[in-house]
Every structure is written in structure tokens, then in C-alpha cells.
Design an enzyme around this catalytic site. Structure first.
Site, PDB file in Angstrom:
ATOM      1  N   GLU A  49      21.917 -17.455 -46.194  1.00 30.71           N
ATOM      2  CA  GLU A  49      21.611 -16.243 -45.430  1.00 30.71           C
ATOM      3  C   GLU A  49      22.428 -16.254 -44.141  1.00 30.71           C
ATOM      4  O   GLU A  49      22.636 -17.311 -43.540  1.00 30.71           O
ATOM      5  CB  GLU A  49      20.115 -16.247 -45.091  1.00 30.71           C
ATOM      6  CG  GLU A  49      19.646 -15.034 -44.319  1.00 30.71           C
ATOM      7  CD  GLU A  49      18.166 -15.088 -43.973  1.00 30.71           C
ATOM      8  OE1 GLU A  49      17.528 -14.035 -43.979  1.00 30.71           O
ATOM      9  OE2 GLU A  49      17.650 -16.190 -43.681  1.00 30.71           O
ATOM     10  N   LYS A 124      16.723  -7.733 -48.988  1.00 38.94           N
ATOM     11  CA  LYS A 124      15.519  -8.522 -48.715  1.00 38.94           C
ATOM     12  C   LYS A 124      14.284  -7.636 -48.564  1.00 38.94           C
ATOM     13  O   LYS A 124      14.278  -6.708 -47.756  1.00 38.94           O
ATOM     14  CB  LYS A 124      15.754  -9.339 -47.435  1.00 38.94           C
ATOM     15  CG  LYS A 124      14.693 -10.381 -47.120  1.00 38.94           C
ATOM     16  CD  LYS A 124      15.113 -11.114 -45.840  1.00 38.94           C
ATOM     17  CE  LYS A 124      14.212 -12.272 -45.473  1.00 38.94           C
ATOM     18  NZ  LYS A 124      14.676 -12.889 -44.211  1.00 38.94           N
ATOM     19  N   CYS A 166      15.457 -16.277 -48.214  1.00 43.24           N
ATOM     20  CA  CYS A 166      14.694 -16.955 -47.164  1.00 43.24           C
ATOM     21  C   CYS A 166      13.176 -16.703 -47.211  1.00 43.24           C
ATOM     22  O   CYS A 166      12.475 -17.280 -48.021  1.00 43.24           O
ATOM     23  CB  CYS A 166      15.288 -16.602 -45.793  1.00 43.24           C
ATOM     24  SG  CYS A 166      14.782 -17.731 -44.465  1.00 43.24           S
TER      25      CYS A 166
END
Length: 290
Positions: A49, A124, A166
């Protein structure tokens, strides 16, 4: 459980970097790791990321962001072509088509094939808005819009890959949905902090691998990015049994792992949890606590 003879199995490389606000230097660092991965025979390299940059504040993040059709992605497409491998770009600060209206970006995981074409994008879906004592407060939603959906797993030379980023790792619903959609490899490119990292990072990665019976590949940011921000590092690959099969040492670098899909199928036969599930009992997963 017997493993296939390793030399014929696909090799993947997991890259660990310390991004800064200097986009050119970050690209140079990542490109050197990708070139090394290609030399070592990897068919796919994973970047963490924020491989593009980690800014000082939300205003700088927005200023440094680019659209998918910008210069940076073109440089990575050229890198993929030159090196002849696939690239998982684990979290690109993307100016979407709604940039003019929103002045906010997406945190976008981009998958490039060895011809440099964009094969998949995942934006995301779970944004990290948390304040942990001892860690810089995260308010991702200040500059970022959550993605609308998850992306179906994508066939690659290493296996079918499910894309995540993440903070998504804390939501087993997403990993189970990806596994049920056919994923064999789950990816969690990350920038975990120095408090949550030692406490949760490895145990979450291993839990996701065990419960989905997938390989889990996690490229991580490491070290100090600037005065206010540092990351945990410890990039790793976990196999479907939950064993850590590759791990980066401290600091920037890479680690390598073989992906053995025959072994994955063995694990799924021995522990057929997906056949034993009871969706009739827990169809409401994901609702807030009452």
C-alpha cells in the site's frame, strides 16, 4: 502433507519499502526490487500500500495523487513489460473520474499483467479511521472515498488472486467472500503502524489464511516515512495451513515464496470447512452490533 517438487512451482516476490513524499525516489526503489524479483525468476511481484508515496498530510496526499492514466502508472506498465512479470501495485492514490466533483481520491489496488495492461482494480472498501495511543491518528476518510464493491478474483500465473488492502484484513467477511468466489491467493498490501503491527499483523494474516485455506501475500511498508509516520514492516507469505513460508527481514528488500496449488487443494480436502458452513444460521454477517 506432501508438497510438489518446488522448482516447477510459480515463484512470487513480496517487496518491502519505506515510501516518502518523494515519488521519483519511491519509483526508483520499487523498480530496483521488481528488477531483482525478475532476475530471481518471479512471475509476480507484490508492492505494498502507498508504494507511490506517503505524504505528510491529507493536503499533500491530494496534491501528489494521479489518475490511473497518469505518468506513474505508465512507468509501472513499462516496468512490467521490460521485466516480463505481473505486478500487484498494492495501493495507489487514485484520482477517480469523480475527482473534479469530490476533490477526494480512492485507495486503489492495481493488478498489471506482464504486457503492462491493467487486469483488475480494487478500491479499498474499509477505510482506516482509528486513533490508537502511541500511533499517528489515521483519518483516511478525510481524503479518500470508500470503494463500492469487491473485485472478483483474477487468474494469474501464480493462481487466482483476490485483491484487498491493509485495514481490510480486519474484516473476515471480505476474505471469505473472495475465497467463495474462487480466490487461491489473498493479498493484503499494507502500511501497519508500530503499535498495531506487533500486536495484530502476523496473527491476522495467519488467521485469514487458515479460515479461507488460501495463500496470503502481504507486502508491507517499513521504517520511518517522515517525522510523524512509521510502519511495522514484516512483509510475509502465509500458506493455506497457516505457516509463514517467507518473511522479509528489517528494512527495505524482498522475500520469495513458491505457490503450491496442489498443496492448497490437499488442505481443503483434509479440512472441508466450506462444505461444513451453515449460512442458514449466520446470513446476517456484517450488521452492526445491536
Amino acid at each position: 502433507m506432501a508438497s510438489s517438487s518446488s522448482w516447477e512451482l510459480p515463484l512470487v516476490a513480496v517487496c518491502q519499502v519505506t515510501s516518502t513524499p518523494d515519488k521519483q525516489q519511491n519509483f526508483k526503489t520499487c523498480a530496483e526490487l521488481v528488477q531483482e524479483a525478475a532476475r530471481l525468476g518471479a512471475c509476480l511481484a507484490f508492492l505494498p500500500e502507498a508504494f507511490d508515496f506517503i505524504a505528510h498530510d491529507p493536503a499533500e496526499t491530494l496534491r501528489l495523487s494521479e489518475p490511473l492514466g497518469g505518468n506513474l502508472l505508465e512507468n509501472y506498465a513499462q516496468l512490467a513489460r521490460e521485466c516480463g512479470l505481473w505486478l500487484s501495485l498494492g495501493g495507489f492514490h487514485e484520482r477517480g473520474q469523480d475527482w473534479e466533483q469530490t476533490q477526494k481520491i480512492y485507495n486503489c489496488h492495481v493488478l498489471l499483467n506482464s504486457k503492462g495492461s491493467v487486469v483488475a482494480t480494487y478500491r479499498k472498501t474499509h477505510l482506516c479511521d482509528v486513533e490508537i495511543p502511541g500511533q499517528e491518528p489515521m483519518r483516511e476518510s478525510n481524503s479518500t472515498i470508500p470503494g463500492p464493491s469487491f473485485e472478483s478474483p483474477v487468474s494469474t500465473p501464480a493462481g487466482k488472486i483476490g485483491l484487498a488492502i491493509c485495514y481490510d484484513i480486519r474484516f473476515p467477511e471480505l476474505s471469505l467472500a473472495l475465497a467463495q468466489a474462487g480466490a487461491e491467493i489473498l493479498t493484503y498490501p499494507s502500511a501497519f503502524g508500530p503499535i498495531t503491527g506487533p500486536a495484530h499483523w502476523e496473527v491476522l494474516l495467519r488467521a485469514r489464511a487458515i479460515e479461507t485455506q488460501c495463500y496470503v501475500v502481504a507486502a508491507a511498508q517499513c521504517g520511518r516515512h517522515h517525522a510523524k509516520r512509521a510502519s511495522h514492516g514484516h512483509s510475509m507469505v502465509v500458506d493455506p495451513w497457516g505457516t509463514v513460508v517467507a518473511r522479509c527481514s528489517e528494512g527495505p528488500g524482498l522475500c520469495l515464496a513458491r505457490i503450491d496449488l496442489k498443496y492448497l487443494r490437499q488442505v481443503r480436502q483434509l479440512l472441508p470447512v466450506f462444505q461444513h458452513r451453515r449460512p442458514d444460521l449466520y446470513g446476517k454477517l456484517g450488521h452492526p452490533l445491536s
